[in-house]
Design a protein around this motif. Structure first.
Motif, PDB file in Angstrom:
ATOM      1  N   CYS A  35     -15.809   9.601   4.567  1.00 50.59           N
ATOM      2  CA  CYS A  35     -15.712   8.509   5.527  1.00 50.59           C
ATOM      3  C   CYS A  35     -16.475   7.302   4.968  1.00 50.59           C
ATOM      4  O   CYS A  35     -17.282   7.419   4.057  1.00 50.59           O
ATOM      5  CB  CYS A  35     -16.284   8.928   6.876  1.00 50.59           C
ATOM      6  SG  CYS A  35     -15.445   8.193   8.287  1.00 50.59           S
TER       7      CYS A  35
ATOM      8  N   ASP B 268     -11.940   2.850   3.907  1.00 50.05           N
ATOM      9  CA  ASP B 268     -10.635   3.483   3.811  1.00 50.05           C
ATOM     10  C   ASP B 268     -10.242   3.560   2.339  1.00 50.05           C
ATOM     11  O   ASP B 268     -10.513   2.645   1.563  1.00 50.05           O
ATOM     12  CB  ASP B 268      -9.579   2.675   4.579  1.00 50.05           C
ATOM     13  CG  ASP B 268      -9.685   2.855   6.082  1.00 50.05           C
ATOM     14  OD1 ASP B 268     -10.459   3.732   6.526  1.00 50.05           O
ATOM     15  OD2 ASP B 268      -8.998   2.122   6.807  1.00 50.05           O
TER      16      ASP B 268
ATOM     17  N   SER C 203       0.846  -1.184   0.000  1.00 50.41           N
ATOM     18  CA  SER C 203       0.000   0.000   0.000  1.00 50.41           C
ATOM     19  C   SER C 203       0.885   1.239   0.000  1.00 50.41           C
ATOM     20  O   SER C 203       1.743   1.394   0.869  1.00 50.41           O
ATOM     21  CB  SER C 203      -0.910   0.005   1.229  1.00 50.41           C
ATOM     22  OG  SER C 203      -1.576   1.242   1.367  1.00 50.41           O
TER      23      SER C 203
ATOM     24  N   VAL D 297      -7.509   3.225  -0.199  1.00 53.67           N
ATOM     25  CA  VAL D 297      -6.211   2.547  -0.249  1.00 53.67           C
ATOM     26  C   VAL D 297      -5.795   2.375  -1.706  1.00 53.67           C
ATOM     27  O   VAL D 297      -6.604   1.970  -2.552  1.00 53.67           O
ATOM     28  CB  VAL D 297      -6.270   1.171   0.449  1.00 53.67           C
ATOM     29  CG1 VAL D 297      -4.937   0.438   0.305  1.00 53.67           C
ATOM     30  CG2 VAL D 297      -6.638   1.333   1.917  1.00 53.67           C
TER      31      VAL D 297
ATOM     32  N   SER E  86      -7.916   7.593   5.766  1.00 54.64           N
ATOM     33  CA  SER E  86      -8.943   7.023   6.639  1.00 54.64           C
ATOM     34  C   SER E  86      -9.799   8.113   7.252  1.00 54.64           C
ATOM     35  O   SER E  86      -9.289   9.036   7.905  1.00 54.64           O
ATOM     36  CB  SER E  86      -8.288   6.192   7.747  1.00 54.64           C
ATOM     37  OG  SER E  86      -9.263   5.598   8.583  1.00 54.64           O
ATOM     38  N   CYS E  87     -11.110   8.044   7.015  1.00 54.84           N
ATOM     39  CA  CYS E  87     -12.146   8.888   7.623  1.00 54.84           C
ATOM     40  C   CYS E  87     -11.723  10.358   7.710  1.00 54.84           C
ATOM     41  O   CYS E  87     -11.495  10.902   8.780  1.00 54.84           O
ATOM     42  CB  CYS E  87     -12.525   8.356   8.996  1.00 54.84           C
ATOM     43  SG  CYS E  87     -14.262   8.654   9.383  1.00 54.84           S
TER      44      CYS E  87
ATOM     45  N   SER F 291      -2.853   5.712   1.751  1.00 57.83           N
ATOM     46  CA  SER F 291      -3.915   5.302   2.667  1.00 57.83           C
ATOM     47  C   SER F 291      -4.559   6.540   3.280  1.00 57.83           C
ATOM     48  O   SER F 291      -3.862   7.394   3.833  1.00 57.83           O
ATOM     49  CB  SER F 291      -3.341   4.408   3.783  1.00 57.83           C
ATOM     50  OG  SER F 291      -4.358   4.042   4.697  1.00 57.83           O
TER      51      SER F 291
ATOM     52  N   GLY G  28      -8.921  12.489  10.925  1.00 57.41           N
ATOM     53  CA  GLY G  28      -8.567  11.393  10.056  1.00 57.41           C
ATOM     54  C   GLY G  28      -7.072  11.333   9.796  1.00 57.41           C
ATOM     55  O   GLY G  28      -6.293  12.122  10.345  1.00 57.41           O
ATOM     56  N   SER G  29      -6.667  10.407   8.955  1.00 61.71           N
ATOM     57  CA  SER G  29      -5.242  10.214   8.695  1.00 61.71           C
ATOM     58  C   SER G  29      -4.979  10.039   7.201  1.00 61.71           C
ATOM     59  O   SER G  29      -5.810   9.522   6.462  1.00 61.71           O
ATOM     60  CB  SER G  29      -4.725   8.986   9.449  1.00 61.71           C
ATOM     61  OG  SER G  29      -5.363   7.801   8.984  1.00 61.71           O
TER      62      SER G  29
END
Length: 217
Positions: free
Chosen positions: A23, A26, A3, A28, A8-9, A6, A61-62
Motif C-alpha cells: 500500500c 498506486d 495505463s 501504475v 491499488s492498496c 493498475s 484492493g484492486s
C-alpha cells in the motif's frame, strides 16, 4: 498516456496466514514503459507480479490489466502477456527446448510454418539455436532461464512480466538481455521487472517502485 496495469492498496493472505500488504502509491504501468520493482526478499515483489498475472486474487484492493481483473478474466488477456517466473522450472514443462518455446504458438493455433518462424527468430535473438533439440531437464540454470524467456517472448506480447530475470546469468548474458529488452521496448513492448539489483536501474528503467515493509513508493 494509456495505463495498462493498475494495482491499488493490495492485501493478500496466503494459506499459512502470511499477510502481504502493498500500500502507499498506486502501482501504475503505462503503455510502452519499462518499470522496475525493487525490494529485498520477502518485500512482496513476487506477490505483486502474481496478482498482475492473475495467479493470485487479492483479499483487499484492486488489480486491473488491460482494463480487466486478471484473476477473473485472464483468458481475455493471456495472449497479450508474456512472463518469466523466478523459478523457471515451474514454467518449463515440455521435453525439449523446441517443444517448450513453440508451445504457445501451437496452443494458439498457429500453423507449423509460422510457429517455426517465430521460434527460430526468438532463439536467434537469445543465442540459443544450438539448444534446439536439447532435453530441458539437463540444461544449466542459465540455459533454462534463456529458454523460459524465449517462451515468454515468442508471441511478441504487449506486456512482459519478469521476476528476477538475471539470476543464474553471467555478466555478458545480463548485458545482452538488457539490450534485447530495450530493443523490444523500442518496438512497443511494455516491460515490468522485479529485481534487487540496483545496478540495473540506470540503464533500463523509465519508472522505479520500491517495496519495503508493506509500503510501495
Amino acid at each position: 498516456m494509456e495505463s495498462i496495469v493498475s494495482v491499488s492498496c493490495l492485501k493478500h493472505v496466503y494459506p499459512d496466514t502470511t499477510e502481504i500488504h502493498i500500500c502507499g502509491l498506486d502501482f501504475v504501468v503505462n503503455r510502452g514503459e519499462r518499470v522496475v520493482v525493487l525490494g529485498g526478499n520477502g518485500s512482496g515483489k513476487t506477490t505483486l507480479l502474481y496478482h498482475i498475472l492473475g495467479l493470485l486474487a487479492p483479499n483487499e484492493g484492486s488489480v486491473a490489466v488491460f482494463g480487466v481483473n486478471p484473476a477473473v478474466r485472464y483468458n481475455d488477456v493471456r495472449e497479450r502477456i508474456g512472463v518469466l517466473l523466478q523459478n523457471v522450472d515451474d514454467q518449463i514443462l515440455s521435453p525439449t527446448v523446441w517443444d517448450d518455446i513453440s508451445f504457445s504458438p501451437r496452443n494458439y493455433g498457429y500453423g507449423k510454418k509460422e510457429s517455426s518462424h517465430l521460434v527460430e527468430q526468438v532463439m536467434d535473438e537469445l543465442g540459443i539455436r544450438h539448444l534446439r533439440d536439447k532435453i530441458c531437464h539437463y540444461l544449466s540454470g542459465g540455459e533454462k532461464r534463456k529458454v523460459a524467456l524465449a517462451g515468454a517472448l515468442v508471441m511478441r506480447p504487449e506486456l512482459l512480466i519478469l521476476d528476477e530475470p538475471f539470476e543464474g546469468l553471467d555478466s555478458r548474458s545480463r548485458t545482452e538481455l538488457v539490450a534485447l529488452l530495450n530493443k523490444r521496448n523500442g518496438e512497443g513492448m511494455t516491460i515490468v521487472m522485479s529485481t534487487h539489483d540496483l545496478n540495473l536501474v540506470s540503464g533500463f528503467a523509465d519508472r522505479v517502485y520500491v517495496l519495503e515493509k508493506g509500503s510501495i513508493r
